[in-house]
Design a protein around this motif. Structure first.
Motif, PDB file in Angstrom:
ATOM      1  N   PRO A 109      13.664 -23.038  40.505  1.00  0.00           N
ATOM      2  CA  PRO A 109      12.358 -23.175  39.867  1.00  0.00           C
ATOM      3  C   PRO A 109      12.465 -22.992  38.361  1.00  0.00           C
ATOM      4  O   PRO A 109      13.251 -22.190  37.877  1.00  0.00           O
ATOM      5  N   VAL A 110      11.660 -23.769  37.640  1.00  0.00           N
ATOM      6  CA  VAL A 110      11.591 -23.662  36.181  1.00  0.00           C
ATOM      7  C   VAL A 110      10.449 -22.712  35.842  1.00  0.00           C
ATOM      8  O   VAL A 110       9.543 -22.476  36.656  1.00  0.00           O
ATOM      9  N   VAL A 111      10.461 -22.169  34.654  1.00  0.00           N
ATOM     10  CA  VAL A 111       9.515 -21.135  34.227  1.00  0.00           C
ATOM     11  C   VAL A 111       8.065 -21.495  34.603  1.00  0.00           C
ATOM     12  O   VAL A 111       7.594 -22.607  34.352  1.00  0.00           O
ATOM     13  N   LEU A 112       7.399 -20.545  35.245  1.00  0.00           N
ATOM     14  CA  LEU A 112       6.000 -20.634  35.660  1.00  0.00           C
ATOM     15  C   LEU A 112       5.728 -21.731  36.692  1.00  0.00           C
ATOM     16  O   LEU A 112       4.595 -22.169  36.850  1.00  0.00           O
ATOM     17  N   MET A 113       6.764 -22.163  37.404  1.00  0.00           N
ATOM     18  CA  MET A 113       6.592 -23.057  38.546  1.00  0.00           C
ATOM     19  C   MET A 113       7.000 -22.289  39.809  1.00  0.00           C
ATOM     20  O   MET A 113       7.827 -21.380  39.763  1.00  0.00           O
ATOM     21  N   THR A 114       6.413 -22.688  40.940  1.00  0.00           N
ATOM     22  CA  THR A 114       6.628 -21.945  42.174  1.00  0.00           C
ATOM     23  C   THR A 114       7.902 -22.381  42.888  1.00  0.00           C
ATOM     24  O   THR A 114       8.461 -23.444  42.625  1.00  0.00           O
ATOM     25  N   TYR A 115       8.342 -21.537  43.795  1.00  0.00           N
ATOM     26  CA  TYR A 115       9.433 -21.872  44.709  1.00  0.00           C
ATOM     27  C   TYR A 115       9.113 -21.215  46.043  1.00  0.00           C
ATOM     28  O   TYR A 115       8.484 -20.161  46.104  1.00  0.00           O
ATOM     29  N   ASN A 116       9.548 -21.844  47.122  1.00  0.00           N
ATOM     30  CA  ASN A 116       9.305 -21.294  48.461  1.00  0.00           C
ATOM     31  C   ASN A 116      10.318 -21.886  49.429  1.00  0.00           C
ATOM     32  O   ASN A 116      10.893 -22.956  49.154  1.00  0.00           O
ATOM     33  N   PRO A 117      10.550 -21.249  50.554  1.00  0.00           N
ATOM     34  CA  PRO A 117      11.453 -21.814  51.559  1.00  0.00           C
ATOM     35  C   PRO A 117      10.877 -23.107  52.143  1.00  0.00           C
ATOM     36  O   PRO A 117       9.656 -23.273  52.206  1.00  0.00           O
ATOM     37  N   PRO A 235      11.043 -22.870  26.601  1.00  0.00           N
ATOM     38  CA  PRO A 235      12.410 -22.808  27.128  1.00  0.00           C
ATOM     39  C   PRO A 235      12.383 -22.196  28.527  1.00  0.00           C
ATOM     40  O   PRO A 235      11.551 -21.330  28.815  1.00  0.00           O
ATOM     41  N   ASP A 236      13.290 -22.628  29.375  1.00  0.00           N
ATOM     42  CA  ASP A 236      13.303 -22.141  30.754  1.00  0.00           C
ATOM     43  C   ASP A 236      13.901 -20.734  30.810  1.00  0.00           C
ATOM     44  O   ASP A 236      15.082 -20.550  31.131  1.00  0.00           O
ATOM     45  N   ILE A 237      13.048 -19.752  30.511  1.00  0.00           N
ATOM     46  CA  ILE A 237      13.526 -18.367  30.480  1.00  0.00           C
ATOM     47  C   ILE A 237      13.879 -17.847  31.873  1.00  0.00           C
ATOM     48  O   ILE A 237      14.439 -16.755  31.998  1.00  0.00           O
ATOM     49  N   ASN A 238      13.596 -18.614  32.929  1.00  0.00           N
ATOM     50  CA  ASN A 238      14.067 -18.224  34.259  1.00  0.00           C
ATOM     51  C   ASN A 238      15.590 -18.102  34.290  1.00  0.00           C
ATOM     52  O   ASN A 238      16.138 -17.307  35.060  1.00  0.00           O
ATOM     53  N   VAL A 239      16.282 -18.887  33.468  1.00  0.00           N
ATOM     54  CA  VAL A 239      17.751 -18.892  33.490  1.00  0.00           C
ATOM     55  C   VAL A 239      18.308 -17.513  33.150  1.00  0.00           C
ATOM     56  O   VAL A 239      19.054 -16.933  33.950  1.00  0.00           O
ATOM     57  N   PRO A 240      17.971 -16.922  31.992  1.00  0.00           N
ATOM     58  CA  PRO A 240      18.471 -15.560  31.738  1.00  0.00           C
ATOM     59  C   PRO A 240      17.817 -14.495  32.611  1.00  0.00           C
ATOM     60  O   PRO A 240      18.451 -13.490  32.950  1.00  0.00           O
ATOM     61  N   LEU A 241      16.549 -14.699  32.997  1.00  0.00           N
ATOM     62  CA  LEU A 241      15.868 -13.667  33.778  1.00  0.00           C
ATOM     63  C   LEU A 241      16.404 -13.561  35.207  1.00  0.00           C
ATOM     64  O   LEU A 241      16.150 -12.570  35.888  1.00  0.00           O
ATOM     65  N   LYS A 242      17.147 -14.572  35.669  1.00  0.00           N
ATOM     66  CA  LYS A 242      17.762 -14.468  36.993  1.00  0.00           C
ATOM     67  C   LYS A 242      18.738 -13.295  37.058  1.00  0.00           C
ATOM     68  O   LYS A 242      19.013 -12.767  38.134  1.00  0.00           O
ATOM     69  N   THR A 258      20.673 -11.863  25.183  1.00  0.00           N
ATOM     70  CA  THR A 258      22.121 -12.100  25.259  1.00  0.00           C
ATOM     71  C   THR A 258      22.479 -13.397  25.984  1.00  0.00           C
ATOM     72  O   THR A 258      23.591 -13.900  25.826  1.00  0.00           O
ATOM     73  N   LYS A 259      21.549 -13.942  26.772  1.00  0.00           N
ATOM     74  CA  LYS A 259      21.890 -15.126  27.576  1.00  0.00           C
ATOM     75  C   LYS A 259      21.020 -16.346  27.250  1.00  0.00           C
ATOM     76  O   LYS A 259      21.010 -17.313  28.002  1.00  0.00           O
ATOM     77  N   LYS A 260      20.318 -16.290  26.131  1.00  0.00           N
ATOM     78  CA  LYS A 260      19.438 -17.419  25.805  1.00  0.00           C
ATOM     79  C   LYS A 260      20.220 -18.699  25.542  1.00  0.00           C
ATOM     80  O   LYS A 260      19.682 -19.808  25.674  1.00  0.00           O
ATOM     81  N   LYS A 261      21.514 -18.586  25.187  1.00  0.00           N
ATOM     82  CA  LYS A 261      22.327 -19.781  24.960  1.00  0.00           C
ATOM     83  C   LYS A 261      22.601 -20.543  26.255  1.00  0.00           C
ATOM     84  O   LYS A 261      23.039 -21.701  26.214  1.00  0.00           O
ATOM     85  N   LEU A 262      22.344 -19.907  27.392  1.00  0.00           N
ATOM     86  CA  LEU A 262      22.536 -20.591  28.676  1.00  0.00           C
ATOM     87  C   LEU A 262      21.401 -21.568  28.974  1.00  0.00           C
ATOM     88  O   LEU A 262      21.521 -22.416  29.850  1.00  0.00           O
ATOM     89  N   ILE A 263      20.288 -21.441  28.249  1.00  0.00           N
ATOM     90  CA  ILE A 263      19.118 -22.286  28.511  1.00  0.00           C
ATOM     91  C   ILE A 263      19.356 -23.684  27.936  1.00  0.00           C
ATOM     92  O   ILE A 263      19.550 -23.839  26.736  1.00  0.00           O
ATOM     93  N   ASP A 264      19.342 -24.696  28.806  1.00  0.00           N
ATOM     94  CA  ASP A 264      19.520 -26.072  28.327  1.00  0.00           C
ATOM     95  C   ASP A 264      18.338 -26.960  28.697  1.00  0.00           C
ATOM     96  O   ASP A 264      18.412 -28.182  28.596  1.00  0.00           O
ATOM     97  N   LEU A 265      17.207 -26.329  29.100  1.00  0.00           N
ATOM     98  CA  LEU A 265      16.039 -27.096  29.542  1.00  0.00           C
ATOM     99  C   LEU A 265      14.765 -26.460  29.005  1.00  0.00           C
ATOM    100  O   LEU A 265      14.661 -25.228  28.928  1.00  0.00           O
ATOM    101  N   VAL A 266      13.807 -27.316  28.638  1.00  0.00           N
ATOM    102  CA  VAL A 266      12.474 -26.843  28.299  1.00  0.00           C
ATOM    103  C   VAL A 266      11.492 -27.444  29.296  1.00  0.00           C
ATOM    104  O   VAL A 266      11.690 -28.565  29.776  1.00  0.00           O
ATOM    105  N   ARG A 267      10.462 -26.695  29.613  1.00  0.00           N
ATOM    106  CA  ARG A 267       9.418 -27.231  30.488  1.00  0.00           C
ATOM    107  C   ARG A 267       8.216 -27.630  29.636  1.00  0.00           C
ATOM    108  O   ARG A 267       7.696 -26.812  28.863  1.00  0.00           O
ATOM    109  N   ILE A 268       7.802 -28.888  29.780  1.00  0.00           N
ATOM    110  CA  ILE A 268       6.574 -29.359  29.129  1.00  0.00           C
ATOM    111  C   ILE A 268       5.425 -28.918  30.032  1.00  0.00           C
ATOM    112  O   ILE A 268       5.140 -29.528  31.056  1.00  0.00           O
TER     113      ILE A 268
END
Length: 336
Positions: A109-117, A235-242, A258-268
């Motif tokens: 899931p990208v920042v502020l989007m849902t995920y579920n099984p 920026p998809d802050i879900n990446v470092p927040l994982k 420390t891990k913001k350089k791992l973010i390679d996606l932005v959510r519009i």
């Protein structure tokens, strides 16, 4: 964790100043096996002249009897409030996390989007909930987004409409938020399910997003000097927040830094223009401007989400940028 707590706090979240909510937990043998929220959004019903109740914050084990019990509890509450239908998931509204993921489980899931099984959809449909609307997420790639046709279209519309773009001025944040608020409530007024945000709701959202906003990615569109639209990307802050397994504030800030350089996606997240400019191509140019700025900042990918399945103009704009429809979310409804 702090954000999640604030979202359901009926004293701190201004959404509940005009809405009612009851939260239910399902227990079996002393163990929690599911949860659901039943929501009556009075502003929605006033805006759309209906009596729709909502459900949200759904989680459960893969057990139909648990799902049935949760939905029964939500239906009973909504019926007691005079509602005639139950719609969702909404967590807790269309202006928050919305929809159930039904396609695209292989991607995080990208920042502020849902995920579920994947089994949630089966539980919902077996209970009797029916598809109402699909919502799409498009994946955009800097390597394929700049077709000759799209660049030519962008230049033509900019010149014809007298469009200029600027970043949000963080030194005058409150004044900028007030301008965006007016545009937002105008631009989304006729959208399916849209509900105008109150000043308190908008200000609270702006305050929450301010620490993670990249000013270059909050774009004001002006036509001959008048504000006519805006786009907000994060920026998809879900990446470092994982990496922040315990949900703590200090550790979360550490991983963000420390891990913001791992973010390679932005959510519009939000992109739109006021009604009188919606058929001019200005929204497509806002997409283009967002892509250009994201590339300068080093982001390769963008996710445009979510887009209603029947929003012809926004789907067309994403497709013009060679966007790949890679996730589908669904809104369900049933009579109560």
């Amino acid at each position: 964790m702090m954000d999640r707590e604030k979202l359901i706090d009926r004293k701190k979240n201004p959404f509940y100043s005009h809405s009612d909510m009851e939260l239910f937990l399902a227990e079996r043998g002393g163990k929690i096996v599911g949860r659901i929220g039943a929501i009556v959004n009075h502003h929605h019903n006033k805006e759309h002249e209906d009596k729709v109740g909502f459900f949200g914050f759904y989680e459960s084990i893969n057990d139909q009897s648990v799902a049935n019990a949760l939905f029964d509890a939500a239906k009973k509450y909504l019926r007691s409030k005079g509602m005639t239908a139950m719609r969702g998931p909404a967590n807790p509204s269309v202006n928050d996390e919305y929809g159930l993921l039904v396609e695209g489980f292989d991607r995080p899931p990208v920042v502020l989007m849902t995920y579920n099984p994947p089994y949630y959809g089966t539980l919902f449909e077996t209970y009797g909930l029916k598809k109402l609307k699909n919502l799409f997420a498009y994946l955009l790639d800097q390597n394929t987004v700049y077709s000759e046709r799209f660049v030519r279209f962008n230049d033509l519309v900019k010149q014809r409409e007298g469009l200029t773009f600027r970043s949000i001025d963080m030194k005058h944040f409150k004044e900028e938020v007030d301008r965006i608020k007016v545009i937002y409530n105008k631009a989304w007024a006729k959208n399916w399910g849209a509900v105008p945000m109150t000043d308190a709701e908008f200000d609270a959202l702006a305050a929450d997003l301010k620490p993670v906003v990249v000013p270059e990615l909050v774009i004001m569109a002006e036509a001959k000097g008048e504000p006519i639209g805006f786009a907000l990307s994060l920026p998809d802050i879900n990446v470092p927040l994982k990496f922040n397994k315990n949900g703590g504030l200090i550790s979360g800030l550490y991983h963000l830094y420390t891990k913001k350089k791992l973010i390679d996606l932005v959510r519009i997240i939000v992109l739109g223009v006021v009604p009188e400019h919606q058929r001019t191509g200005a929204a497509g140019v806002l997409f283009y401007e967002t892509a250009v700025r994201a590339k300068k900042l080093g982001y390769r990918y963008g996710e445009a989400s979510w887009v209603l399945e029947d929003n012809v103009m926004m789907n067309r704009a994403a497709e013009m940028m060679n966007g790949k429809k890679y996730k589908t979310y669904r809104i369900y409804e049933m009579v109560v």
